[in-house]
Scaffold this motif. Structure first.
Motif, short mmCIF file in Angstrom:
data_model
loop_
_atom_site.label_atom_id
_atom_site.label_comp_id
_atom_site.label_asym_id
_atom_site.label_seq_id
_atom_site.Cartn_x
_atom_site.Cartn_y
_atom_site.Cartn_z
N THR A 165 30.52 -8.59 -63.85
CA THR A 165 29.47 -8.31 -64.82
C THR A 165 29.11 -6.83 -64.77
N ASP A 166 28.81 -6.26 -65.92
CA ASP A 166 28.40 -4.86 -66.01
C ASP A 166 27.32 -4.73 -67.07
N MET A 167 26.34 -3.89 -66.78
CA MET A 167 25.24 -3.69 -67.70
C MET A 167 25.25 -2.25 -68.19
N ALA B 158 34.11 -11.20 -58.33
CA ALA B 158 33.98 -12.30 -57.37
C ALA B 158 35.07 -13.33 -57.67
N GLY C 98 27.89 -11.51 -56.97
CA GLY C 98 28.18 -10.20 -57.54
C GLY C 98 27.07 -9.73 -58.44
N GLY C 99 27.33 -8.59 -59.08
CA GLY C 99 26.34 -8.03 -59.97
C GLY C 99 26.54 -6.55 -60.14
N ASP C 100 25.52 -5.89 -60.60
CA ASP C 100 25.59 -4.50 -60.97
C ASP C 100 24.18 -3.97 -60.78
N SER D 193 22.54 -8.64 -62.36
CA SER D 193 22.54 -7.21 -62.68
C SER D 193 21.12 -6.74 -62.84
N GLY E 168 32.72 -13.09 -52.43
CA GLY E 168 31.49 -12.71 -53.13
C GLY E 168 31.41 -11.21 -53.39
N ILE E 169 30.24 -10.64 -53.14
CA ILE E 169 29.99 -9.22 -53.41
C ILE E 169 30.94 -8.33 -52.61
#
Lengths: 343, 343
Positions: free
Chosen positions: A51-53, A37, B127-129, B95, A31-32
Motif C-alpha cells: 500500500t502507498d499513500m 507483505a 505493512g503500510g506506509d 498507512s 509482515g513489515i
C-alpha cells in the motif's frame, strides 16, 4: 516529547515493526520490512499486498501534475512494490479524499489514468473508498499480487559475491522534478510567459509525472528462469535502497560509479542545473526501477540485456558500503534523500 | 463542471463502478459494489479485501478523540466490512499521513490502539506506509480476510419473505457524537469547566469513539450452521443500508419501528437533545452492527438470540420500502444521512 523528524521515517517504521507482535494468523508469511507483505494463497503461489499513500503538497503538486498522469502514477508505484517481490499484480483498491474544489470531471480524469494503468499492468480495480477531505487530494492505493513460491524474492537474502543489477536508468525522475519546479517558479513570477519545456525534456518529465513499474523485467526473468537472490524497488534513490538491501542481508557492497546508468537527457539537464547527474541517480529517488542481485553464474544470461546493468557486487563485510570511481577513489555510500517528493 | 455534491458519494461510486472494465484477472471474483472485494484464494475459501480512509476534520475530531481509541476504530471499521461478507479478517496494512504537530509518542498511542484491535480480532499488522502530511492526520487501512466459499454472503442475494435481522442496538454512536460535540462547544465557551460527561453516558461515547466489529456474530452463525441470504454492515445508518440491500437484491422491505433495537441510554440522551431516538437509529450511522436477512425457516434458530433482533421482512415489490408503526401507519424509508461523520 519526541519529534518524528528526530527519528526519521525509517526510524518510525523500525519502531512500529519492533513493537509488532508475532503473527497470530498461520497465513501470514512475512509482515513489515519488505516491499510487500506475503500471505498464504494456494499450493504453488504466495499472495502479496502492498500500500502507498500520495498526499497533495507532499507527493505531488497539481499546478503541473495532470490528474490523469497522477492516477497512473498512484497505481504504478504500488505495482512496483509487487514487482520488487518478483511478483505480478492482480487487483487494486483506491481510496480518495477529495476537497470541495474537485469536480466530477476532475475525478473522471484521475480515474482515466487509474484505468490506463490497470490496463497496462493487467490489474482489476476492485474497491475503495471516497470521502470528503478538508485539505486537498489524498490518494491511497493498495495492491494485491501473486508470486510462485519458488520465485519469491525478499530483500534480506542476498549473498557475498552476488552481482548488483539495476534496470533502466536512474536520476531522470529527480531532474524532471527540477525542470517542473523551475517552470512553476518562472510561471509564478510571470504568468504571461509561454512554457519553455522542450520536446527533448519529455523523457525527464514523463519519468517524474508518469513512471512505469518494471513488470516487464519480472516476466523476462521468469522466461530466462533466473530468480534474483534479493530485490527492492528504487523509490528513494539508489544509495538508500542498496543500503537497505545490504543491511537486511548482512552484506557489504562495492558499486562502480561509471556503471550507473544515466540517460543523456539527465546528463544534459544536470549540467544545466549545475548539479551532478550521479548524485541525482544516487539520491534523487522516484525512478521506480528494480535493484536486484544475482549469483555470478546467473549473471551470464543477463550481461547483454539492454535494460539491465551490472553496477557492482556484494561483499562479506557489512561495514564495507562503497562507491568506487574509475580512478580508484572510494567514497562511502550514504542514504541522503534530497527531501524530494519520495513516495 | 459538475460538483461532487450534486451527484453525492454513492453517485460517484456508481460512476466509477460503471466505467470499470470487465475483470482481466481470472482471480477476481467480485469487484466494486459490496462491503469487500472477493478474490480466488484456494479450493475451499475466497479471499476478501476492503479499505477505509479516515481523515481528520471529516471523520474524527482530535479535541475529544483519544488516539488509542482512534487506532482501534480505524481497524474495527475495516474488520466490519469483512464480517459483512460473513468472513473473518486475517491481515491489515495501515498507512498514516502525519503533520508535524504529531510526536513519536502520539504515533505510539495510535499504534497501541491499532495493536489492541489486532489482538481482539486476531489480525496481523503486515505493512503500510508513513508519510508527512500538510494537513492533519490521515489514516488509511486495508484489511484482508477469508470466507468459506459456501458461506460467502453478498448484498444482492436476498429474497422476498426473508426475515430482516440486526445485531446489537442502533443509534447510540450518533448520540455519543452529539454528547461529545456538546461538551466540546461548552468547553470552547468556558475552558475552565469540568467535563460533565457522566458514567452513565460511557456506553454512548464508547459506541462513537471505539466501536467493535461483529466478528462474534460471524462465528455464531457458523456454529449454528446458518448462512444469511444477504448481509451489509451498518456504517451509514439503517435506512441507507437496508435500501442498498433491497436495491441490489431487487426486493422491497417492511420494517417495524417498534422492533428496532435502541439502548436505554440512547433513549435518555435523545430525550435530552429533543430528537427522536428512532431517527438516530435509522439515520445516525457508525453503529457498525450487521444487517442481514435469513430464510424464515432459518430464523427459528435465531429468534431467542440475545444480540440478534428481527425488525421486518422483505417483499417482492422493489417499490415497497416501508417503515410501519404499531398503530398501522406507514412511512417511506429514506436514506438521509445526517451529515454526520459516516466513515
Amino acid at each position: 516529547m519526541t519529534t518524528i523528524d528526530s527519528i526519521g521515517e525509517f526510524g518510525l517504521i523500525d519502531r512500529i515493526r519492533t513493537a509488532t507482535e508475532t503473527p497470530q494468523q498461520p497465513g501470514t508469511i512475512r509482515g513489515i520490512g519488505d516491499d510487500a507483505a506475503v500471505f498464504a494463497l494456494n499450493d504453488t503461489e504466495y499472495g502479496l499486498i502492498s500500500t502507498d499513500m500520495l498526499l497533495e503538497g507532499i507527493h505531488f503538486d497539481l499546478t503541473y501534475t495532470p490528474l490523469k498522469h497522477l492516477g497512473y502514477k498512484a497505481v504504478a508505484v504500488n505495482v512496483s512494490d509487487i514487482a520488487a517481490m518478483n511478483g505480478l499484480p492482480t487487483q487494486i483498491t483506491v481510496s480518495l479524499g477529495l476537497s470541495s474544489r474537485f469536480t466530477v470531471e476532475a475525478v473522471d480524469e484521475l480515474y482515466a489514468g487509474i484505468r490506463a494503468a490497470c490496463a497496462a499492468y493487467k490489474v482489476d480495480l476492485v474497491g475503495g473508498d471516497t470521502t470528503a477531505s478538508r485539505s486537498g487530494l489524498v490518494i491511497s492505493v493498495s495492491v494485491l499480487g501473486t508470486v510462485p513460491k519458488d520465485r519469491i524474492t525478499y530483500r534480506n537474502t542476498a549473498q557475498p559475491n552476488d552481482v548488483v543489477c539495476v534496470t533502466g536508468d536512474l536520476g531522470a525522475a529527480y531532474l524532471g522534478l527540477q525542470l517542473l519546479e523551475r517552470e512553476k517558479q518562472e510561471y509564478l513570477a510571470n504568468p504571461d510567459m509561454q512554457p519553455s519545456l522542450s520536446e527533448e525534456r519529455a523523457y525527464l518529465m514523463q519519468r517524474q509525472l508518469r513512471p512505469d513499474a518494471r513488470t516487464d523485467i519480472v516476466h523476462e526473468l521468469r522466461d530466462l528462469d533466473i530468480t534474483p537472490t534479493a530485490m527492492i524497488d528504487i523509490s528513494d534513490g539508489l544509495s538508500s535502497e542498496i543500503l537497505h538491501l545490504c543491511r537486511q542481508s548482512g552484506t557489504g557492497v562495492v558499486l562502480f560509479d561509471e556503471n550507473i546508468p544515466i540517460d543523456d537527457q539527465a546528463h544534459l539537464a544536470a549540467t544545466e542545473f549545475g548539479i551532478s547527474a550521479l548524485t541525482a541517480a544516487l539520491n534523487g529517488g522516484e525512478d521506480y526501477e528494480l535493484l536486484f542481485t544475482v549469483r555470478p553464474q546467473a549473471f551470464e544470461a543477463l550481461k547483454n540485456h539492454a535494460r539491465i546493468t551490472a553496477i557492482g557486487y556484494l561483499t562479506a563485510d557489512p561495514a564495507q558500503t562503497i562507491l568506487a570511481t574509475r580512478a580508484g577513489q572510494q567514497t562511502r555510500l550514504r542514504a541522503q534523500g534530497w527531501g524530494g517528493t519520495g513516495a
